[in-house]
Design an enzyme around this catalytic site. Sequence first.
Site, short mmCIF file in Angstrom:
data_model
loop_
_atom_site.label_atom_id
_atom_site.label_comp_id
_atom_site.label_asym_id
_atom_site.label_seq_id
_atom_site.Cartn_x
_atom_site.Cartn_y
_atom_site.Cartn_z
CG ASP A 286 -45.14 -37.80 -4.37
OD1 ASP A 286 -45.39 -39.02 -4.47
OD2 ASP A 286 -45.02 -37.07 -5.37
CE1 TYR A 287 -43.43 -45.61 -4.27
CE2 TYR A 287 -41.25 -45.13 -3.44
CZ TYR A 287 -42.19 -46.03 -3.91
OH TYR A 287 -41.87 -47.35 -4.02
#
Length: 762
Positions: A286-287
Amino acid sequence: MKRYILVIAAFLVSQFAIAQTQDAKMKAFVDALIKKMSLEEKLGQLNLPGAGDIVTGGTPGTDNSQLAQKIKDGKVGGLFNIKGVSKIKYVQQIAMQQSRLKIPLIFGMDVIHGYETVFPIPLGLSCSWDMSLVERSARIAATEASADGICWTFSPMVDIGRDARWGRIAEGSGEDPYLGSQIAKAMVRGYQGNDLSKNNTIMACVKHYALYGAAEAGRDYNTVDMSHQRMYNDYLPPYKAASDAGAGSFMASFNEVDGVPATANKWLLTDVLRKQWGFKGFVVTDYTGINEMVDHGIGDLKTVSARALMAGIDMDMVGESILNYSAKSLKEGKVTMAQIDAACRRILEAKYKLGLFDDPYRYCDENRAKTEIFSDAHRREARSIAAQSFVLLKNQNNVLPLKKGGTIAVVGPLADNRENMPGTWSVAANFQKATSVLAGIKDVAGNNVKIIYAKGSNLDADEQFEERAGMFGKALGRDKRPAADIIAEAVNAANQSDVVVAVLGESAEMSGESSSRSNIEIPSAQKDLLKALLQTGKPLVLVLFTGRPLALKWENDNVPAILNVWFGGSEAGFAVADVLFGDVNPSGKLTTTFPQNVGQVPIYYAHKNTGRPLEEGRWFSKFRSNYLDVSNDPVYPFGYGLSYTGFSYSDIKLSSTSLKGNQTLTASVTVTNSGNRDGKEVVQLYIRDVVGSVTRPVKELKGFQKIDLKAGETKTVSFKITPEDLKFYNYDLKYDWEPGDFVIMIGGNSRDVKSAKVSWVK
Ligand code: BGC
């Protein structure tokens, strides 16, 4: 019959052979490519930056941005959240014309519930309990996204959500692993179709692996800690279902699992996902998921990026630490060349499957972009799908449907607003093209209805809260007058009307990422409005916008009609009006339990019995599992939802009450539409495993059928039950069933069921 079976067998063998040849071809292609790649180019494939400082437009190559330079240097595997076919084509040209190996980029986006044509938020969509609609919405989303240059979506989000405080409960399909698994499969089918290389299919990315929905206290990104029993039985099934359905990629979650952040959790990413489930695609973080592990406290950036790679991460979203640190880690023996090659191979294979090596511009057809996005046909389907996601929570004295005549007061901070209709995570939406409830009502009501509009209240009394709840261009516009004056105007409108439609609840950004709430009621400024409107004595309908289960005890006790519309997407305004006026009969059923207050959270129907369950018919007993100040009951149970007609259920008929081994049990009920309108009903099957080697839930959803019934019509609904439906993960995490007694329950929601008992021996 025999011949038929032989033909099918021959077909399957030939398909298998074709798949094997294709795999062999892909392998040969990727082998050859990897041989040519430098270490830096391999690491580049693992790098997924955002759009950064790239200047899109002009002649490719004239762009001096840092990102363009990285693409030229082969240090980028893909980009995400760039919108527009010409921009994407431009960036792809840099890779194809100016990088040494001319490896196409993969373009991703959060296409979560539609592209420009926006469907209901996933929690709403799940309430349709209609897998063909769910699949269709994903299919349309894929068609539009792929027409605009996107070939990879960060969806479906299949995290089980049982905590209404958690804002991202809006992005998932509710609390139930069985229903969640069906929806996960339907979404993957919708996005990927049966051939990823077609120009209108896109690769799914299943997220957030794993257990992200179980953040402590519902606070986003918070610690998760759960037993393996609960993981395997309740939280992991939808991810596994998506993997089984052939999802091309997975996204690791921000949270920790067993004390190790998912992004560095080898057990999760490699042992479970790849070895136990046989997942063949790639895993993206994820980011900045890798960088955040420094704050998790498991090492510096070099250490955590090595741990992520060795655990099974293939692509690094935004953080760039794999790109920057892996060469050093390789020298130090902290990562292996084999692991880098494996990750690089998986990214290249994904690009191969998407057909990007054949044609890097496969998803960049400007003509398609002009004709296939936000088309009238897509909007019509979105309108119909939205209406099927709405849940009628209460309808005393048949306030609904409304007549297309007389005067209607349309009141509330969400009534005359377009920007909030698509709901959270609608990255590609053009908010100006969404339809407000007021506009929808005007359109559907026709000329015989007089409509008086008043805002009635701000979203919240606290201006700063309202700002936080109106981010990303979704501000509702603050009315600076004193609250009493704004209410008085609405009361005046109500007094002049035959009926009041109060459009209240949460704004779109009151749920979604980083939008957890410790108070899950309708904001008090709006409640004050509601109370004042009720005092006029006019019939009133609460049209409720929300991205989470709200605590609606007071509303359920006092408001005659409540229609929960979630966030219905770009066509929400029309869909709300279709249901309010009865052009569509509501049929949605809740996929999360609605509590009485926040103190009951987490609350879910498939709970365990405990050693001290409350006796039937009581709401408090000393030394029993209950509260002093509130009963254990929810306001609305899982599976609940009304219709403008009524449905009655017969007792259950069983094909047998004592079964053995692999026999099949048929359980049937007859369902009658007892009202005077045609309608749809979701008939739900639950099973209780009465005695187990480990404790078992009081009931578990095991099947459902959504049926159409004409007014007065009766249909028999049958469920076939086999030992497969009785299986669960036992103490040793072995997936099997245990002989004994089972209660079979069928009904229109998880609370109101008919039941019958069977015994089943091995
Ligand atoms: C979210 C993901 C999303 C990603 C990319 C993250 O903050 O958790 O769900 O896919 O951003 O936009």
